[in-house]
Design a protein around this motif. Structure first.
Motif: not given
Length: 349
Positions: A173-195
């Motif tokens: 519940p802390s304000g800064s802790a982030t799971s990999f899924r939460e961090a990676a999902l928003p970046m999927l468009p950038f990942a697709w564009s980069t590839i």
């Protein structure tokens, strides 16, 4: 309902601000935790999907704007500064392409921090007597069953409340802790564009791209391009954790009226840092593949090792306090568990 919970190995809690304020949902948790550890409960906040979708939408637009901006500023800077002109180009292109996202990201980040803080406080201050019930005739029945489920404890209701409060450690519940899924999902468009940019040489001829960067062979250019893309992907996964941490620090340390400005500055700083890191990785990749200098290759290997280490630091496995429960580490209900008798006493077959 109790029979299903008694036969389940894990419980997924779709958590909102109302979850632990209701008597029946509290009874669900009581039934499950009577025989299992708190880390057998997966707490999924309902604010997560809208936040991920909003961030993903921002990244789609930013990715679409990035290449036109980068293609406009990169050639001139590379011509003047060599490979490290890419560093300055990325430092310029990323904030410009994602400038529109400052407002939505700040609002989403502050809502996320507020929701996590409320979840933490709600779990920490949980009391069964405070739980609301739409039909008060159900209250004595549910409270009696909770007491029966924890009959082996000196204070059954208190034992249940303590078990619920133990969920706070596993709900992140802390304000800064982030799971990999939460961090990676928003970046999927950038990942697709980069590839896609790596595979089609940024939408132009690979020979032309190799000539523009001073490569004698197209193969070397394509290898450098692939390494630069991999570096950008490793950097991208850490963007939102950095934003959350910076905004959480601003929220915790600054006065209310200064928080929006500081949060906006945190987002600009994070995007600029992202661009700087991507540009640095691209410059090292080009320099190492172009020159073959052992020092440049060593620097590139060190850079990738640092990126991997940073990702492992942010998303690596945690070692929280081991909760009470079966010693074998399993979430399955043991056939000899005393909780089976407790379930029967509570009216669960």
């Amino acid at each position: 309902l109790p029979n299903h919970l008694a036969r389940s190995n894990r419980l997924v809690v779709l958590h909102s601000e109302a979850y632990f304020s209701r008597l029946w949902t509290s009874f669900e948790v009581a039934t499950f935790l009577a025989a299992r550890r708190a880390d057998c409960v997966d707490v999924v906040p309902l604010w997560l999907p809208p936040l991920v979708l909003a961030a993903m939408a921002s990244d789609i637009v930013g990715s679409a704007l990035f290449m036109p901006v980068a293609n406009r500023v990169t050639p001139a800077l590379v011509a003047r500064l060599g490979p490290f002109g890419m560093l300055l180009a990325m430092l310029i292109a990323f904030p410009m392409a994602y400038f529109f996202a400052i407002g939505p990201v700040v609002l989403a980040a502050r809502a996320r921090i507020r929701a996590r803080r409320e979840a933490r406080d709600q779990i920490r201050d949980f009391r069964l007597t405070r739980a609301a019930c739409s039909d008060e005739r159900d209250r004595p029945l549910i409270e009696a069953r909770v007491a029966a489920l924890y009959v082996h404890r000196d204070d059954p209701v208190g034992a249940f409340e303590e078990a619920v409060r133990g969920l706070g450690e596993f709900a992140r519940p802390s304000g800064s802790a982030t799971s990999f899924r939460e961090a990676a999902l928003p970046m999927l468009p950038f990942a697709w564009s980069t590839i896609a940019n790596v595979l089609n040489c940024d939408g132009s001829s690979c020979d032309r791209g190799a000539e523009a960067l001073g490569f004698d062979e197209t193969t070397g250019f394509m290898i450098a391009h692939a390494l630069a893309g991999l570096s950008a992907l490793l950097c991208s996964f850490t963007l939102y954790p950095l934003i959350w941490r910076l905004i959480a620090a601003a929220e915790a340390r600054l006065q209310t009226r200064r928080r929006p400005i500081a949060s906006a500055a945190a987002v600009v700083t994070a995007y600029s840092g992202w661009g700087l890191a991507c540009g640095f990785g691209s410059a090292l990749s080009v320099l190492a593949c172009q020159s073959g200098d052992p020092r440049a290759i060593a620097a590139l290997v060190t850079w990738f090792a640092a990126l991997v280490g940073w990702n492992l630091y942010l998303f690596g496995p945690e070692t929280p306090r081991q909760p009470e429960g079966p010693p074998d580490g399993s979430c399955e209900l043991s056939p000899t568990s005393l909780a089976r008798d407790d379930f029967r006493a509570a009216g669960v077959d």
